[in-house]
Design an enzyme around this catalytic site. Structure first.
Site, PDB file in Angstrom:
ATOM      1  CB  THR A   1      39.405  48.341  39.877  1.00  0.00           C
ATOM      2  OG1 THR A   1      40.807  48.522  39.794  1.00  0.00           O
ATOM      3  CG2 THR A   1      38.819  48.695  38.515  1.00  0.00           C
ATOM      4  CG  ASP A   2      43.612  50.955  42.146  1.00  0.00           C
ATOM      5  OD1 ASP A   2      43.420  50.071  41.288  1.00  0.00           O
ATOM      6  OD2 ASP A   2      44.625  50.969  42.880  1.00  0.00           O
ATOM      7  CD  GLU A   3      43.838  47.631  37.375  1.00  0.00           C
ATOM      8  OE1 GLU A   3      43.934  47.554  36.143  1.00  0.00           O
ATOM      9  OE2 GLU A   3      44.110  46.686  38.143  1.00  0.00           O
TER      10      GLU A   3
ATOM     11  CB  ALA B   1      29.760  38.955  38.626  1.00  0.00           C
TER      12      ALA B   1
ATOM     13  CE  LYS C   1      35.053  46.664  37.961  1.00  0.00           C
ATOM     14  NZ  LYS C   1      34.065  45.695  38.526  1.00  0.00           N
TER      15      LYS C   1
ATOM     16  CE1 TYR D   1      53.840  39.594  32.258  1.00  0.00           C
ATOM     17  CE2 TYR D   1      52.176  41.178  32.960  1.00  0.00           C
ATOM     18  CZ  TYR D   1      52.524  39.890  32.572  1.00  0.00           C
ATOM     19  OH  TYR D   1      51.552  38.918  32.500  1.00  0.00           O
TER      20      TYR D   1
ATOM     21  CG  LEU E   1      30.165  28.444  38.780  1.00  0.00           C
ATOM     22  CD1 LEU E   1      29.770  26.976  39.031  1.00  0.00           C
ATOM     23  CD2 LEU E   1      31.041  28.948  39.918  1.00  0.00           C
TER      24      LEU E   1
ATOM     25  CB  ILE F   1      37.210  40.100  46.033  1.00  0.00           C
ATOM     26  CG1 ILE F   1      38.630  40.477  45.594  1.00  0.00           C
ATOM     27  CG2 ILE F   1      36.725  41.043  47.133  1.00  0.00           C
ATOM     28  CD1 ILE F   1      38.741  41.821  44.902  1.00  0.00           C
TER      29      ILE F   1
ATOM     30  CE1 TYR G   1      38.709  44.568  35.706  1.00  0.00           C
ATOM     31  CE2 TYR G   1      40.721  45.776  36.252  1.00  0.00           C
ATOM     32  CZ  TYR G   1      39.549  45.156  36.642  1.00  0.00           C
ATOM     33  OH  TYR G   1      39.214  45.106  37.982  1.00  0.00           O
TER      34      TYR G   1
HETATM   35  P1  NAD Z   1      37.713  37.057  39.913  1.00  0.00           P
HETATM   36  O1  NAD Z   1      38.076  37.065  38.469  1.00  0.00           O
HETATM   37  O2  NAD Z   1      38.510  36.239  40.875  1.00  0.00           O
HETATM   38  O3  NAD Z   1      36.194  36.567  40.084  1.00  0.00           O
HETATM   39  C1  NAD Z   1      35.171  37.024  39.235  1.00  0.00           C
HETATM   40  C2  NAD Z   1      33.942  36.160  39.481  1.00  0.00           C
HETATM   41  O4  NAD Z   1      32.888  36.650  38.619  1.00  0.00           O
HETATM   42  C3  NAD Z   1      34.146  34.679  39.134  1.00  0.00           C
HETATM   43  O5  NAD Z   1      33.584  33.861  40.137  1.00  0.00           O
HETATM   44  C4  NAD Z   1      33.401  34.510  37.814  1.00  0.00           C
HETATM   45  O6  NAD Z   1      32.866  33.202  37.630  1.00  0.00           O
HETATM   46  C5  NAD Z   1      32.288  35.550  37.954  1.00  0.00           C
HETATM   47  N1  NAD Z   1      31.799  36.007  36.639  1.00  0.00           N
HETATM   48  C6  NAD Z   1      32.541  36.437  35.590  1.00  0.00           C
HETATM   49  N2  NAD Z   1      31.741  36.738  34.551  1.00  0.00           N
HETATM   50  C7  NAD Z   1      30.467  36.515  34.972  1.00  0.00           C
HETATM   51  C8  NAD Z   1      29.188  36.656  34.362  1.00  0.00           C
HETATM   52  N3  NAD Z   1      29.073  37.076  33.086  1.00  0.00           N
HETATM   53  N4  NAD Z   1      28.089  36.378  35.081  1.00  0.00           N
HETATM   54  C9  NAD Z   1      28.191  35.943  36.380  1.00  0.00           C
HETATM   55  N5  NAD Z   1      29.368  35.753  36.985  1.00  0.00           N
HETATM   56  C10 NAD Z   1      30.500  36.053  36.304  1.00  0.00           C
HETATM   57  O7  NAD Z   1      37.671  38.589  40.328  1.00  0.00           O
HETATM   58  P2  NAD Z   1      38.105  39.292  41.706  1.00  0.00           P
HETATM   59  O8  NAD Z   1      39.552  39.545  41.670  1.00  0.00           O
HETATM   60  O9  NAD Z   1      37.503  38.560  42.831  1.00  0.00           O
HETATM   61  O10 NAD Z   1      37.359  40.696  41.541  1.00  0.00           O
HETATM   62  C11 NAD Z   1      36.012  40.859  41.955  1.00  0.00           C
HETATM   63  C12 NAD Z   1      35.582  42.293  41.688  1.00  0.00           C
HETATM   64  O11 NAD Z   1      36.432  43.196  42.390  1.00  0.00           O
HETATM   65  C13 NAD Z   1      35.650  42.686  40.215  1.00  0.00           C
HETATM   66  O12 NAD Z   1      34.532  43.486  39.930  1.00  0.00           O
HETATM   67  C14 NAD Z   1      36.944  43.481  40.116  1.00  0.00           C
HETATM   68  O13 NAD Z   1      36.854  44.434  39.086  1.00  0.00           O
HETATM   69  C15 NAD Z   1      36.997  44.128  41.481  1.00  0.00           C
HETATM   70  N6  NAD Z   1      38.340  44.449  41.994  1.00  0.00           N
HETATM   71  C16 NAD Z   1      39.321  43.490  42.007  1.00  0.00           C
HETATM   72  C17 NAD Z   1      40.571  43.797  42.535  1.00  0.00           C
HETATM   73  C18 NAD Z   1      41.665  42.756  42.623  1.00  0.00           C
HETATM   74  O14 NAD Z   1      42.795  43.090  42.985  1.00  0.00           O
HETATM   75  N7  NAD Z   1      41.407  41.495  42.348  1.00  0.00           N
HETATM   76  C19 NAD Z   1      40.823  45.081  43.030  1.00  0.00           C
HETATM   77  C20 NAD Z   1      39.800  46.042  43.000  1.00  0.00           C
HETATM   78  C21 NAD Z   1      38.555  45.697  42.479  1.00  0.00           C
HETATM   79  P1  TYD Z   2      48.186  41.697  38.219  1.00  0.00           P
HETATM   80  O1  TYD Z   2      48.269  40.775  39.389  1.00  0.00           O
HETATM   81  O2  TYD Z   2      47.817  41.158  36.883  1.00  0.00           O
HETATM   82  O3  TYD Z   2      47.217  42.892  38.663  1.00  0.00           O
HETATM   83  P2  TYD Z   2      46.907  44.319  37.896  1.00  0.00           P
HETATM   84  O4  TYD Z   2      47.330  44.220  36.487  1.00  0.00           O
HETATM   85  O5  TYD Z   2      45.420  44.421  38.039  1.00  0.00           O
HETATM   86  O6  TYD Z   2      47.648  45.353  38.679  1.00  0.00           O
HETATM   87  O7  TYD Z   2      49.598  42.402  38.061  1.00  0.00           O
HETATM   88  C1  TYD Z   2      50.218  43.131  39.115  1.00  0.00           C
HETATM   89  C2  TYD Z   2      51.484  43.749  38.570  1.00  0.00           C
HETATM   90  O8  TYD Z   2      52.426  42.708  38.268  1.00  0.00           O
HETATM   91  C3  TYD Z   2      51.279  44.504  37.267  1.00  0.00           C
HETATM   92  O9  TYD Z   2      52.113  45.674  37.260  1.00  0.00           O
HETATM   93  C4  TYD Z   2      51.738  43.526  36.198  1.00  0.00           C
HETATM   94  C5  TYD Z   2      52.818  42.723  36.895  1.00  0.00           C
HETATM   95  N1  TYD Z   2      52.940  41.312  36.466  1.00  0.00           N
HETATM   96  C6  TYD Z   2      54.181  40.804  36.091  1.00  0.00           C
HETATM   97  O10 TYD Z   2      55.211  41.512  36.089  1.00  0.00           O
HETATM   98  N2  TYD Z   2      54.255  39.498  35.698  1.00  0.00           N
HETATM   99  C7  TYD Z   2      53.160  38.673  35.681  1.00  0.00           C
HETATM  100  O11 TYD Z   2      53.286  37.482  35.293  1.00  0.00           O
HETATM  101  C8  TYD Z   2      51.895  39.205  36.091  1.00  0.00           C
HETATM  102  C9  TYD Z   2      50.663  38.358  36.078  1.00  0.00           C
HETATM  103  C10 TYD Z   2      51.838  40.533  36.488  1.00  0.00           C
END
Ligand code: NAD
Ligand code: TYD
Length: 377
Positions: free
Chosen positions: A136-138, A85, A189, A242, A38, A15, A185
């Protein structure tokens, strides 16, 4: 002299890279500093197209580095922080919760304290400053799986909450919903969200927290459901579902999240929380079928060709049943709404992964981690 100086943490991740790209392109008058450690999830190849822009700087740093971040804020005269991050994958948090507490909780606290000390040292104090925390919504826990019998997608394309109510009733995560995290996780958060609000309530720091639903789109690390499955289908590998595949997630295209972050950073009210989501809930197994159908069509396979790859495996520990965001506040107050219907977003996403196989191959082979060393040697 730049109009604003904004540190975006986690900008090399999924993101974060979309947010950095949006800000660097849209606001040439802002200086954008991408701070990222990174880890395995950070990939500078995600930002290749903007890395030479004059208003962009990359700094490799751990969010837990209090001294380093304090010095960076002073050097860059930072007036805004957009904090993405984090360790972000639930399955990893189940195996290694300490890393999640360190980065997500202690890292956020370290940024807050450094920002507090720097901003309070300035003559204008907190005037014109913003600490925007992406969550996150989680953190809200899990909702009941209560979809009435006989109601199937395409209600998922509902653009309005009223259509959604017909399908699900009134059971959503709202801004006032009590926090009830279940995984390491989401617990980490939730804890970081509380620290951010505490810095407003105790010291008067201008903060905003947003809680978004599951994102999908280009540049997502292929440990998450959608990119993992697209890649596995391409290679004819099993698709590990899963449990029974009945868990429900609420999906938002990542560029719509980035647009919401831009809007909220500029127009949101300090000390407020906004929920971000597109009223777009899907059972995992339904979304998997859509992904299979789309990949097969784009690869020229016959319909149903890859359905046999579906493999039911043991359920995730503590697997949350259903997430669903009510984003009415954001839509009403700031006029945000998702730009894409889900089918369009999935089509765009699948096309991107198929057109960018080199990106995916470098990630899965681990080669992407050498990019930084080559770029910055
Ligand atoms: P991601 O895992 O793709 O990226 C995380 C980034 O943070 C990476 O570039 C990593 O190198 C950096 N990072 C990790 N630990 C670090 C540290 N100690 N110091 C500096 N940098 C560090 O994550 P994402 O999916 O892009 O999520 C970004 C944010 O959005 C997170 O805070 C996550 O909780 C939140 N979020 C994600 C989702 C989703 O669906 N992916 C949904 C809602 C909220
Ligand atoms: P994920 O992409 O890990 O996001 P989150 O756990 O943050 O919702 O998983 C999305 C949904 O898919 C979650 O209900 C778990 C399920 N899942 C599988 O069934 N198989 C997989 O290999 C993964 C990675 C996720």
């Amino acid at each position: 002299m730049y109009k604003r100086s904004i540190v975006i943490t986690g900008g090399a991740g999924f993101i974060g890279s979309h947010v950095v790209r949006l800000f660097v392109n849209k606001y040439p008058e802002y200086r954008i500093i991408n701070l990222d450690k990174l880890t395995y999830a950070g990939n500078l190849a995600n930002l290749k197209d903007i890395e030479d822009r004059p208003n962009y700087r990359f700094v490799r740093m751990d969010v837990c580095d209090f001294e380093g971040f304090s010095a960076l804020m002073r050097e860059e005269h930072a007036d805004g922080i957009i904090h993405l991050a984090a360790e972000s994958h639930v399955d990893r948090s189940i195996k290694d919760p300490f890393t999640f507490a360190r980065t997500n909780v202690m890292g956020t606290l370290s940024l807050l304290q450094a920002a507090k000390i720097y901003w309070e040292s300035l003559p204008e104090g907190y005037e014109g400053k913003m600490f925007y925390h992406i969550s996150t919504d989680e953190v809200y826990g899990a909702l009941q799986m209560n979809r009435p019998e006989g109601i199937e997608p395409p209600f998922s394309t509902a653009a309005s909450s009223s259509e959604h109510h017909l399908a699900y009733g009134d059971d959503f995560f709202r801004e006032e919903t009590r926090y009830n995290p279940h995984s390491p996780y989401s617990a980490s958060k939730a804890s970081s969200d509380h620290f951010v609000r505490a810095y407003h309530d105790t010291y008067g720091m201008p903060v905003i927290v947003t809680n978004c639903s599951n994102n999908y789109g280009p540049y997502q690390f292929p440990e998450k459901l959608i990119p993992l499955f697209i890649n596995n289908i391409r290679h004819g590998k099993p698709l590990p579902v899963y449990g029974k595949g009945e868990n429900v997630r609420d999906w938002l295209f990542v560029e719509d999240h980035a647009r919401a972050i831009d809007l909220i950073f500029h127009k949101g009210r300090a000390a407020e929380t906004y929920n971000i989501g597109g009223f777009n809930e899907w059972k995992n197994i339904d979304i998997i079928r859509v992904v299979i159908r789309t990949v097969d069509r784009l690869l020229g396979n016959s319909e149903g060709h890859s359905l046999g790859l579906i493999t039911y495996v043991a359920d995730r520990l503590g697997h949350d049943a259903r997430y669903a965001i009510d984003s009415t506040k954001l839509q009403r107050e700031l006029g945000w709404e998702p730009s894409l219907q889900f089918e369009e977003g999935i089509e765009k996403t699948v096309r991107w992964y198929l057109d960018n196989q080199e990106w995916m191959d470098k990630v899965t082979s681990g080669e992407y981690q050498r990019y930084y060393e080559e770029m910055y040697k």
